[in-house]
Design a protein around this motif. Structure first.
Motif, PDB file in Angstrom:
ATOM      1  N   ILE A 171       1.021  -6.059  35.693  1.00 60.36           N
ATOM      2  CA  ILE A 171       0.905  -5.843  37.133  1.00 60.36           C
ATOM      3  C   ILE A 171       2.050  -4.970  37.635  1.00 60.36           C
ATOM      4  O   ILE A 171       1.861  -4.135  38.525  1.00 60.36           O
ATOM      5  N   GLY A 172       3.231  -5.148  37.063  1.00 60.43           N
ATOM      6  CA  GLY A 172       4.353  -4.302  37.437  1.00 60.43           C
ATOM      7  C   GLY A 172       4.056  -2.838  37.188  1.00 60.43           C
ATOM      8  O   GLY A 172       4.279  -1.978  38.047  1.00 60.43           O
ATOM      9  N   VAL A 173       3.520  -2.537  36.012  1.00 63.34           N
ATOM     10  CA  VAL A 173       3.162  -1.152  35.676  1.00 63.34           C
ATOM     11  C   VAL A 173       2.055  -0.652  36.607  1.00 63.34           C
ATOM     12  O   VAL A 173       2.103   0.489  37.103  1.00 63.34           O
ATOM     13  N   ALA A 174       1.061  -1.521  36.873  1.00 66.24           N
ATOM     14  CA  ALA A 174      -0.041  -1.136  37.764  1.00 66.24           C
ATOM     15  C   ALA A 174       0.476  -0.836  39.169  1.00 66.24           C
ATOM     16  O   ALA A 174       0.036   0.135  39.815  1.00 66.24           O
ATOM     17  N   ALA A 175       1.415  -1.651  39.666  1.00 66.11           N
ATOM     18  CA  ALA A 175       1.971  -1.432  41.003  1.00 66.11           C
ATOM     19  C   ALA A 175       2.720  -0.107  41.075  1.00 66.11           C
ATOM     20  O   ALA A 175       2.648   0.614  42.082  1.00 66.11           O
ATOM     21  N   ILE A 176       3.431   0.221  40.011  1.00 67.33           N
ATOM     22  CA  ILE A 176       4.139   1.507  39.964  1.00 67.33           C
ATOM     23  C   ILE A 176       3.146   2.660  40.053  1.00 67.33           C
ATOM     24  O   ILE A 176       3.330   3.605  40.831  1.00 67.33           O
ATOM     25  N   VAL A 177       2.079   2.578  39.273  1.00 63.52           N
ATOM     26  CA  VAL A 177       1.064   3.640  39.266  1.00 63.52           C
ATOM     27  C   VAL A 177       0.393   3.757  40.634  1.00 63.52           C
ATOM     28  O   VAL A 177       0.230   4.857  41.170  1.00 63.52           O
ATOM     29  N   LEU A 178       0.015   2.612  41.221  1.00 67.07           N
ATOM     30  CA  LEU A 178      -0.625   2.632  42.536  1.00 67.07           C
ATOM     31  C   LEU A 178       0.305   3.206  43.605  1.00 67.07           C
ATOM     32  O   LEU A 178      -0.125   3.969  44.480  1.00 67.07           O
ATOM     33  N   GLY A 179       1.575   2.838  43.541  1.00 65.89           N
ATOM     34  CA  GLY A 179       2.542   3.368  44.496  1.00 65.89           C
ATOM     35  C   GLY A 179       2.703   4.875  44.366  1.00 65.89           C
ATOM     36  O   GLY A 179       2.791   5.589  45.371  1.00 65.89           O
ATOM     37  N   ILE A 180       2.739   5.363  43.134  1.00 64.23           N
ATOM     38  CA  ILE A 180       2.866   6.817  42.911  1.00 64.23           C
ATOM     39  C   ILE A 180       1.632   7.548  43.428  1.00 64.23           C
ATOM     40  O   ILE A 180       1.735   8.585  44.095  1.00 64.23           O
ATOM     41  N   LEU A 181       0.443   7.008  43.145  1.00 67.55           N
ATOM     42  CA  LEU A 181      -0.799   7.623  43.623  1.00 67.55           C
ATOM     43  C   LEU A 181      -0.841   7.656  45.151  1.00 67.55           C
ATOM     44  O   LEU A 181      -1.275   8.638  45.761  1.00 67.55           O
ATOM     45  N   ALA A 182      -0.377   6.567  45.770  1.00 64.71           N
ATOM     46  CA  ALA A 182      -0.333   6.533  47.235  1.00 64.71           C
ATOM     47  C   ALA A 182       0.676   7.537  47.775  1.00 64.71           C
ATOM     48  O   ALA A 182       0.454   8.177  48.806  1.00 64.71           O
ATOM     49  N   LEU A 183       1.765   7.699  47.056  1.00 62.38           N
ATOM     50  CA  LEU A 183       2.839   8.584  47.503  1.00 62.38           C
ATOM     51  C   LEU A 183       2.427  10.049  47.452  1.00 62.38           C
ATOM     52  O   LEU A 183       2.910  10.863  48.245  1.00 62.38           O
ATOM     53  N   ILE A 184       1.522  10.397  46.519  1.00 64.33           N
ATOM     54  CA  ILE A 184       1.126  11.803  46.387  1.00 64.33           C
ATOM     55  C   ILE A 184      -0.071  12.158  47.270  1.00 64.33           C
ATOM     56  O   ILE A 184      -0.595  13.273  47.178  1.00 64.33           O
ATOM     57  N   GLY A 185      -0.525  11.225  48.103  1.00 65.31           N
ATOM     58  CA  GLY A 185      -1.492  11.590  49.114  1.00 65.31           C
ATOM     59  C   GLY A 185      -2.871  10.998  49.017  1.00 65.31           C
ATOM     60  O   GLY A 185      -3.752  11.360  49.806  1.00 65.31           O
ATOM     61  N   LEU A 186      -3.118  10.067  48.090  1.00 66.08           N
ATOM     62  CA  LEU A 186      -4.416   9.415  48.055  1.00 66.08           C
ATOM     63  C   LEU A 186      -4.473   8.353  49.163  1.00 66.08           C
ATOM     64  O   LEU A 186      -3.597   8.296  50.011  1.00 66.08           O
ATOM     65  N   ASP A 187      -5.480   7.526  49.163  1.00 61.15           N
ATOM     66  CA  ASP A 187      -5.652   6.529  50.230  1.00 61.15           C
ATOM     67  C   ASP A 187      -4.498   5.528  50.190  1.00 61.15           C
ATOM     68  O   ASP A 187      -4.580   4.456  49.580  1.00 61.15           O
ATOM     69  N   ALA A 188      -3.404   5.884  50.871  1.00 63.41           N
ATOM     70  CA  ALA A 188      -2.155   5.138  50.746  1.00 63.41           C
ATOM     71  C   ALA A 188      -2.291   3.677  51.161  1.00 63.41           C
ATOM     72  O   ALA A 188      -1.825   2.776  50.456  1.00 63.41           O
ATOM     73  N   THR A 189      -2.924   3.440  52.289  1.00 63.63           N
ATOM     74  CA  THR A 189      -3.004   2.065  52.793  1.00 63.63           C
ATOM     75  C   THR A 189      -3.754   1.162  51.825  1.00 63.63           C
ATOM     76  O   THR A 189      -3.291   0.063  51.481  1.00 63.63           O
TER      77      THR A 189
END
Length: 222
Positions: A171-189
């Protein structure tokens, strides 16, 4: 090796009880944050639910880290840890405290109206890193020697904690990936809400599993 429940029974019970309390707080905080994240995903004030979930997670992690830090020296001494194990254990507690503090501050900043998308994406990344690093401390606590003969219950609780460690790292790795994807402009919320939900479930499982082990050790000490 000196077992946890040898020599000073009073000190040992105090350590186990405090760890049990911290694990309980972590589990309750995880459950509360999970509910908030689910509400956000259901489109109930998603930005506010996201920020409040981050604050709740931060408080839960800080509470658990504070309890573990308070008893860290006793654990190190009783378990006769080498330098590497000591660094892993204390480093895990430190990472948990830093991640919790960062989540708390970033959640408050997001709640008062700063750039929520960026702040919550960074929060997801920080919490992900914190979960990965914290697993070392959880693993070391799972290896605490209570001095009691092996039992089916003890085996189950050790396996439960070990299982929660594996889930925590994933889950830690998944959260990192999701945070990066949100940071680069995908559906952040949405991505950040999913990350918070995952982190919440992880600390809920970890707190419940570790609390179960501590409760078993406390029962053995009587």
């Amino acid at each position: 090796m000196t077992t946890l429940l040898e020599t000073s029974q009073t000190d040992a019970r105090k350590l186990v009880k405090s760890t049990l309390t911290g694990s309980g707080i972590e589990a309750v905080g995880g459950a509360a944050a999970a509910v908030l994240a689910i509400l956000g995903l259901a489109h109930v004030a998603p930005q506010h639910m996201l920020a409040i979930a981050a604050i709740v997670i931060g408080l839960a992690l800080l509470a658990q880290a504070g309890v573990l830090a308070n008893g860290a020296s006793d654990v190190v001494a009783r378990e006769a840890m080498g330098r590497r194990d000591k660094m892993e254990f204390e480093g895990g507690i430190g990472a948990q405290a830093l991640a919790g503090g960062a989540a708390l501050v970033l959640g408050i900043l997001s709640l008062i109206g700063l750039d929520a998308g960026v702040l919550m994406s960074v929060t997801a990344i920080v919490l992900g890193v914190g979960l990965v690093l914290e697993s070392g401390a959880t693993a070391r606590l799972n290896r605490l020697d209570d001095g009691a003969p092996a039992s089916a219950r003890g085996t189950r609780t050790r396996r439960a904690v070990a299982g929660s460690e594996g889930v925590q790292m994933l889950i830690g790795v998944a959260a990192i990936v999701l945070g990066i994807l949100a940071l680069i402009g995908l559906d952040a919320t949405t991505l950040n809400l999913v990350a918070m939900l995952a982190v919440s479930v992880s600390i809920l499982l970890s707190g419940a599993a570790l609390g179960g082990k501590m409760a078993g050790m406390l029962a053995m000490s009587h």
